[in-house]
Design a protein around this motif. Structure first.
Motif, mmCIF file in Angstrom:
data_model
loop_
_atom_site.group_PDB
_atom_site.id
_atom_site.type_symbol
_atom_site.label_atom_id
_atom_site.label_comp_id
_atom_site.label_asym_id
_atom_site.label_seq_id
_atom_site.Cartn_x
_atom_site.Cartn_y
_atom_site.Cartn_z
ATOM 1 N N THR A 116 0.832 -1.196 0.000
ATOM 2 C CA THR A 116 0.000 0.000 0.000
ATOM 3 C C THR A 116 0.868 1.247 0.000
ATOM 4 O O THR A 116 2.048 1.213 0.358
ATOM 5 C CB THR A 116 -0.929 0.039 1.222
ATOM 6 O OG1 THR A 116 -0.123 0.162 2.402
ATOM 7 C CG2 THR A 116 -1.809 -1.193 1.306
ATOM 8 N N TRP A 117 0.269 2.332 -0.394
ATOM 9 C CA TRP A 117 0.963 3.615 -0.398
ATOM 10 C C TRP A 117 1.473 3.939 0.996
ATOM 11 O O TRP A 117 2.605 4.370 1.162
ATOM 12 C CB TRP A 117 0.013 4.697 -0.900
ATOM 13 C CG TRP A 117 0.656 6.025 -1.030
ATOM 14 C CD1 TRP A 117 0.533 7.087 -0.190
ATOM 15 C CD2 TRP A 117 1.540 6.445 -2.065
ATOM 16 N NE1 TRP A 117 1.279 8.140 -0.641
ATOM 17 C CE2 TRP A 117 1.913 7.767 -1.793
ATOM 18 C CE3 TRP A 117 2.056 5.818 -3.195
ATOM 19 C CZ2 TRP A 117 2.777 8.479 -2.606
ATOM 20 C CZ3 TRP A 117 2.909 6.547 -4.003
ATOM 21 C CH2 TRP A 117 3.259 7.855 -3.704
ATOM 22 N N GLU A 118 0.648 3.702 1.998
ATOM 23 C CA GLU A 118 1.039 3.996 3.372
ATOM 24 C C GLU A 118 2.280 3.197 3.783
ATOM 25 O O GLU A 118 3.186 3.718 4.432
ATOM 26 C CB GLU A 118 -0.111 3.717 4.347
ATOM 27 C CG GLU A 118 -1.282 4.683 4.228
ATOM 28 C CD GLU A 118 -2.221 4.367 3.067
ATOM 29 O OE1 GLU A 118 -2.173 3.241 2.516
ATOM 30 O OE2 GLU A 118 -2.989 5.262 2.683
ATOM 31 N N GLU A 119 2.337 1.922 3.379
ATOM 32 C CA GLU A 119 3.499 1.086 3.700
ATOM 33 C C GLU A 119 4.754 1.589 2.989
ATOM 34 O O GLU A 119 5.850 1.556 3.556
ATOM 35 C CB GLU A 119 3.217 -0.373 3.351
ATOM 36 C CG GLU A 119 2.206 -0.997 4.300
ATOM 37 C CD GLU A 119 1.656 -2.312 3.799
ATOM 38 O OE1 GLU A 119 1.525 -3.223 4.634
ATOM 39 O OE2 GLU A 119 1.361 -2.421 2.595
ATOM 40 N N LYS A 120 4.585 2.084 1.768
ATOM 41 C CA LYS A 120 5.727 2.632 1.046
ATOM 42 C C LYS A 120 6.227 3.905 1.732
ATOM 43 O O LYS A 120 7.431 4.118 1.848
ATOM 44 C CB LYS A 120 5.356 2.908 -0.409
ATOM 45 C CG LYS A 120 5.151 1.631 -1.208
ATOM 46 C CD LYS A 120 4.797 1.939 -2.634
ATOM 47 C CE LYS A 120 4.475 0.700 -3.422
ATOM 48 N NZ LYS A 120 5.554 -0.227 -3.583
ATOM 49 N N ILE A 121 5.324 4.731 2.192
ATOM 50 C CA ILE A 121 5.708 5.965 2.886
ATOM 51 C C ILE A 121 6.405 5.624 4.200
ATOM 52 O O ILE A 121 7.412 6.240 4.557
ATOM 53 C CB ILE A 121 4.478 6.872 3.118
ATOM 54 C CG1 ILE A 121 3.920 7.371 1.786
ATOM 55 C CG2 ILE A 121 4.810 8.033 4.039
ATOM 56 C CD1 ILE A 121 4.886 8.195 0.958
#
Length: 163
Positions: free
Chosen positions: A88-93
């Motif tokens: 997910t985007w959040e995990e990448k951030i």
């Protein structure tokens, strides 16, 4: 994710800021219309997409390749990012922030100043009390270290492409 969506379809930073703020205002006014049993992101990006199209039409500068179908495709890509387990985007951030924190103080200051605070290289060099050339070299090294860290975390491929 909203800013990432807007940056995907608009290339002017001032327009992106304006559309982001307008999207948030429209969303706030229409909040009672949201079905909270469904994901909020797609609804918010739908509001933003309509505002982007209206902006381009008002400017009489709608790119020839833009259409409702293109926006729907981009939205589909964002939706796919948000539902992939472990991707997910959040995990990448989170991975990006972990990698930034793992940098040396000098490299971390350079990355934060340039990319988190949006300082120009000249402004950053002044802040870091170094020459512009030394600042550029520090940024190159810091980006290389970040790419290596993100590759280890499987956020980047070995070729440096965002996964």
């Amino acid at each position: 994710m909203l800013l990432a969506f807007l940056r995907t379809i608009v290339d002017d930073p001032a327009t992106i800021d304006d559309l982001y703020q307008e999207t948030m205002l429209v969303a706030w006014r229409r909040l009672e219309e949201v079905d909270l049993s469904k994901p909020f992101g797609p609804w918010l990006r739908g509001v933003a997409g309509k505002l982007v199209l209206a902006h381009y039409r008002k400017q009489k500068a709608l790119p020839s390749f833009w259409s409702e179908e293109v926006l729907a495709h981009i939205e589909g890509q964002f939706r796919a990012i948000s539902i992939r387990a472990g991707d997910t985007w959040e995990e990448k951030i989170i991975a990006l922030h972990e990698c930034v924190e793992a940098l040396s103080t000098a490299h971390r200051q350079a990355i934060r100043g340039r990319y988190f605070r949006g300082l120009s290289v000249e402004e950053l060099a002044d802040l870091l009390e170094t020459s512009v050339d030394a600042c550029k070299k520090r940024l190159v090294r810091a980006r290389k270290l970040l790419a290596e860290c993100l590759t280890r975390k499987k956020v980047f491929s070995a070729s440096g492409d965002f996964q």
